[in-house]
Motif scaffolding. Structure first.
Motif, PDB file in Angstrom:
ATOM      1  N   ALA A 173       8.913  -7.696  23.222  1.00 42.63           N
ATOM      2  CA  ALA A 173       7.358  -6.974  22.474  1.00 42.63           C
ATOM      3  C   ALA A 173       8.506  -6.702  21.061  1.00 42.63           C
ATOM      4  O   ALA A 173       7.896  -6.564  19.788  1.00 42.63           O
ATOM      5  CB  ALA A 173       6.790  -6.103  22.582  1.00 42.63           C
ATOM      6  N   PHE A 174       9.658  -5.965  21.532  1.00 43.07           N
ATOM      7  CA  PHE A 174      10.181  -5.172  20.210  1.00 43.07           C
ATOM      8  C   PHE A 174      10.807  -6.523  19.350  1.00 43.07           C
ATOM      9  O   PHE A 174      10.434  -5.893  18.733  1.00 43.07           O
ATOM     10  CB  PHE A 174      11.372  -4.076  21.179  1.00 43.07           C
ATOM     11  N   ALA A 175      11.135  -7.562  19.722  1.00 43.15           N
ATOM     12  CA  ALA A 175      12.084  -8.611  18.693  1.00 43.15           C
ATOM     13  C   ALA A 175      10.537  -9.181  17.821  1.00 43.15           C
ATOM     14  O   ALA A 175      11.212  -9.083  16.663  1.00 43.15           O
ATOM     15  CB  ALA A 175      11.956  -9.481  19.264  1.00 43.15           C
ATOM     16  N   THR A 176       9.514  -8.886  18.198  1.00 45.33           N
ATOM     17  CA  THR A 176       8.672  -8.972  17.290  1.00 45.33           C
ATOM     18  C   THR A 176       8.126  -8.532  16.190  1.00 45.33           C
ATOM     19  O   THR A 176       7.324  -9.057  14.928  1.00 45.33           O
ATOM     20  CB  THR A 176       7.598 -10.187  17.968  1.00 45.33           C
ATOM     21  N   ALA A 177       8.097  -6.837  16.794  1.00 41.48           N
ATOM     22  CA  ALA A 177       7.879  -6.202  15.857  1.00 41.48           C
ATOM     23  C   ALA A 177       8.792  -6.404  14.083  1.00 41.48           C
ATOM     24  O   ALA A 177       9.509  -6.282  15.093  1.00 41.48           O
ATOM     25  CB  ALA A 177       8.159  -4.643  16.286  1.00 41.48           C
ATOM     26  N   PRO A 178       8.063  -5.994  13.418  1.00 42.24           N
ATOM     27  CA  PRO A 178       8.305  -5.445  11.974  1.00 42.24           C
ATOM     28  C   PRO A 178      10.212  -4.905  12.319  1.00 42.24           C
ATOM     29  O   PRO A 178       9.659  -3.960  12.925  1.00 42.24           O
ATOM     30  CB  PRO A 178       7.668  -4.976  11.269  1.00 42.24           C
TER      31      PRO A 178
END
Length: 189
Positions: A81-86
């Motif tokens: 989820a962190f990797a997909t956040a801007p």
């Protein structure tokens, strides 16, 4: 980015004790995230309490027991989820820049000395990063490693750290030289 994400990312590679994690941070992760060993131990405890890492006790003969930690499925989901956040753009917060900005008004001798110390520290880090990168790719040429290496994320962040340290060193040396020249021209010794 929070420390939790850097810890979870480091634990994707292997199961680590707190001590081993601190060593891993000191060599690789410190290129983009700094944390003291105490911060890492506290973060591991929080992550374990939240179920994002699992710890297990390892009994050692002749040495104190240790706890090893690994990422759980929930931890991997948190990291994904962190990797997909801007991502936010980086910001520089460096007390040496404040000193350089005011060197004309407060005197530059001490600032020049600190710039030279920073350049020397960057040289040491450049040497260490070079060794780490050579070890990571083994006997493989860098371009070949980047095209065909099994895991290159750590290598790519190492390259960023290397570029940062080289740029920082070069800026420190140039700035020290400029300030030194100005001191001489203006009769400040």
């Amino acid at each position: 980015m929070a420390l939790r994400h850097a810890v979870l990312a480091a634990l994707l590679d292997a199961e680590y004790s707190g001590y081993e994690l601190a060593k891993s941070f000191g060599i690789g992760v410190s290129n983009f995230w700094h944390a003291s060993p105490q911060q890492l131990y506290a973060e591991l405890a929080k992550l374990e309490k939240e179920g994002l890492v699992a710890g297990r006790q390892v009994v050692q003969e002749g040495r104190p027991n240790k706890r090893l930690f690994q990422v759980t499925g929930s931890g991997r989901a948190e990291l994904e989820a962190f990797a997909t956040a801007p991502s936010k753009p980086p910001v520089i917060r460096d007390d040496l820049l404040v000193k350089v900005q005011n060197a004309d008004r407060i005197g530059s001798a001490a600032v020049i000395e600190q710039l030279e110390e920073r350049a020397a520290a960057a040289d040491a880090k450049i040497e260490l990063l070079g060794k780490v990168l050579r070890k990571m790719r083994g006997d493989v040429d860098e371009e070949e490693f980047l095209r065909r290496g099994e895991r290159i994320g750590g290598y790519l962040t190492g390259l960023r750290g290397l570029a940062f340290e080289e740029g920082h060193r070069d800026w420190c040396r140039r700035t020290a030289a400029i300030l030194r020249e100005r001191r001489t021209e203006h009769g400040h010794g």
